[in-house]
Write a protein that holds these residues in place. Structure first.
Motif, PDB file in Angstrom:
ATOM      1  N   ARG A 254      70.228 140.902 -15.818  1.00 43.72           N
ATOM      2  CA  ARG A 254      70.267 141.249 -14.369  1.00 43.72           C
ATOM      3  C   ARG A 254      69.938 139.902 -13.257  1.00 43.72           C
ATOM      4  N   ARG A 255      70.039 138.903 -13.807  1.00 46.48           N
ATOM      5  CA  ARG A 255      69.910 137.694 -12.709  1.00 46.48           C
ATOM      6  C   ARG A 255      68.736 138.010 -11.984  1.00 46.48           C
ATOM      7  N   SER A 256      67.642 138.262 -12.423  1.00 53.13           N
ATOM      8  CA  SER A 256      66.357 138.514 -11.552  1.00 53.13           C
ATOM      9  C   SER A 256      65.654 137.124 -11.484  1.00 53.13           C
ATOM     10  N   VAL A 257      66.012 136.338 -10.502  1.00 55.64           N
ATOM     11  CA  VAL A 257      65.581 135.063 -10.495  1.00 55.64           C
ATOM     12  C   VAL A 257      64.079 134.851 -10.545  1.00 55.64           C
ATOM     13  N   LEU A 258      63.264 135.567  -9.779  1.00 59.67           N
ATOM     14  CA  LEU A 258      61.913 135.699  -9.559  1.00 59.67           C
ATOM     15  C   LEU A 258      61.348 135.809 -11.014  1.00 59.67           C
ATOM     16  N   TRP A 259      61.861 136.910 -11.418  1.00 58.42           N
ATOM     17  CA  TRP A 259      61.230 137.561 -12.621  1.00 58.42           C
ATOM     18  C   TRP A 259      61.351 136.699 -13.592  1.00 58.42           C
ATOM     19  N   MET A 260      62.560 135.970 -13.675  1.00 62.47           N
ATOM     20  CA  MET A 260      62.980 135.058 -15.113  1.00 62.47           C
ATOM     21  C   MET A 260      62.137 133.828 -15.071  1.00 62.47           C
ATOM     22  N   ARG A 261      61.700 133.600 -13.775  1.00 70.88           N
ATOM     23  CA  ARG A 261      60.605 132.217 -13.881  1.00 70.88           C
ATOM     24  C   ARG A 261      59.311 132.736 -14.095  1.00 70.88           C
ATOM     25  N   LEU A 262      59.041 133.848 -13.496  1.00 72.88           N
ATOM     26  CA  LEU A 262      57.601 134.239 -13.759  1.00 72.88           C
ATOM     27  C   LEU A 262      57.163 134.699 -15.369  1.00 72.88           C
ATOM     28  N   LEU A 263      58.323 135.290 -15.874  1.00 70.92           N
ATOM     29  CA  LEU A 263      57.829 135.493 -17.139  1.00 70.92           C
ATOM     30  C   LEU A 263      58.256 134.423 -18.172  1.00 70.92           C
ATOM     31  N   ALA A 264      58.979 133.270 -17.699  1.00 66.91           N
ATOM     32  CA  ALA A 264      59.137 132.130 -18.813  1.00 66.91           C
ATOM     33  C   ALA A 264      57.898 131.374 -18.503  1.00 66.91           C
ATOM     34  N   GLY A 265      57.284 131.318 -17.359  1.00 71.99           N
ATOM     35  CA  GLY A 265      55.946 130.565 -17.026  1.00 71.99           C
ATOM     36  C   GLY A 265      54.844 131.327 -17.727  1.00 71.99           C
ATOM     37  N   PHE A 266      54.960 132.620 -17.795  1.00 71.60           N
ATOM     38  CA  PHE A 266      53.754 133.435 -18.279  1.00 71.60           C
ATOM     39  C   PHE A 266      53.939 133.332 -19.841  1.00 71.60           C
ATOM     40  N   GLN A 267      54.716 133.368 -20.361  1.00 69.62           N
ATOM     41  CA  GLN A 267      55.098 133.304 -21.744  1.00 69.62           C
ATOM     42  C   GLN A 267      54.559 131.829 -22.284  1.00 69.62           C
ATOM     43  N   VAL A 268      54.898 130.900 -21.577  1.00 78.45           N
ATOM     44  CA  VAL A 268      54.328 129.504 -21.979  1.00 78.45           C
ATOM     45  C   VAL A 268      52.898 129.547 -21.845  1.00 78.45           C
TER      46      VAL A 268
END
Length: 334
Positions: A254-268
């Motif tokens: 969906r190209r949801s920029v904010l969610w992409m970044r938050l989810l990637a950071g949260f996963q790490v």
């Protein structure tokens, strides 16, 4: 105050992996990109890492200062027995920063630009690789403080299958973070698709490298599975990391920029928590069965108190300026 210092140590390591890791990943993504896309990737990555370029290594410096001042025995042991990978990592940081500066600001554009690019991309790969190796050595019970020969004391403690697999896993995580963070740095649909493909590729590589980490840990007798899923907190962290990965794929589509970044950071963060939670407060596990603990092997209480207040007060003054730096130098979507 001791636990405040420990919290700052963990937070600084976590932030270095997230922000510094994405920074290193910029060079890794450029390295593996197709030649025809390399210039585009480079320009996008410049915009992506620009807001945090000057501040990334602050987190590593904070961690080193905390260890040096607050936990001198741990600092000494790691700097002595890990001096080879530490020097290689630091050389990588220096070479990478130098190449980036010359490539970006050199007044003369000639064939040296190719050299700068190669140094930048290769050092972007080498540096997190040795960072992962150092992290693996601290928990693999391979550091032998009673060794009587050079190889046993200073080489075999880090040059082993588990260390190498964690090194490659760290490289994959860095590339994954950079690709995900960079998707929102461009408004061009074609460039976004390219970065999404790279992000998915790095996710697959990270999963494969994670499997190699578990395999090498089992082969080396390291109870990694028990550490990570041996209790409810570890199981919860793994579950959340897995769910965030599924949600990340949806956000990428969906190209949801904010969610992409938050989810990637949260996963790490969840991966780091799962990997460190069970053997806390033991930071370094030694081959002879001993360990170096954050709660038992700290400096004098007066030093800990002074360090704790310095960290708290420093945060009050420095963090707002850091956030303003990120805001002022944020890249524009092109």
């Amino acid at each position: 105050m001791l636990y405040i210092v420990i919290a700052y140590l963990w937070a600084s390591i976590c932030l270095y992996i997230l922000l510094g890791g994405a920074d290193f990943g910029a060079g890794i993504v450029e390295l593996v990109s197709k030649p025809k896309h390399r210039k585009t990737v480079r320009n996008i990555m410049y915009d992506a890492i620009g807001p945090i370029w000057e501040a990334n290594h602050m987190w590593l410096i904070i961690a080193i200062v905390i260890l040096f001042v607050g936990f001198p025995e741990i600092y000494t042991t790691m700097s002595v027995y890990m001096h080879i990978p530490l020097v290689l990592m630091l050389l990588g940081i220096i070479a990478r920063g130098t190449a980036f500066a010359f490539r970006h600001y050199d007044a003369v554009t000639d064939e040296m630009q190719t050299v700068y690019s190669r140094v930048f991309t290769l050092s972007s790969l080498v540096t997190p690789f040795f960072l992962g190796i150092i992290a693996a050595a601290t928990v693999s019970r391979a550091i032998d403080t009673e060794a009587t020969d050079f190889l046993s004391a200073y080489v075999y403690s880090w040059l082993n299958p588990f260390g190498v697999s964690v090194g490659f896993f760290t490289v994959a995580i860095c590339g994954y973070l950079a690709a995900v963070f960079a998707v929102g740095q461009t408004a061009d649909e074609g460039h976004q698709r390219m970065l999404v493909r790279l992000a998915r590729a790095f996710i697959a590589i990270a999963v494969a490298c994670g499997g190699a980490v578990f395999g090498s840990a089992y082969h080396s007798g390291i109870p990694l599975v028990d550490w990570i899923v041996g209790d409810l907190w570890g199981q919860l962290a793994v579950l959340l990391a897995t769910l965030s990965l599924v949600a990340l794929f949806v956000a990428l589509n969906r190209r949801s920029v904010l969610w992409m970044r938050l989810l990637a950071g949260f996963q790490v963060v969840m991966i780091l928590f799962a990997a460190t939670y069970r053997h806390y407060p033991h930071l370094v596990l030694l081959k002879n069965g001993g360990d170096l603990s954050l709660t038992d092997h700290h400096g004098g209480l007066a030093s800990i108190d002074a360090l704790g207040w310095a960290l708290v007060l420093g945060s009050i003054f420095i963090l707002p300026a850091l956030f303003y730096l990120m805001y002022a130098f944020r890249g524009n979507r092109k």
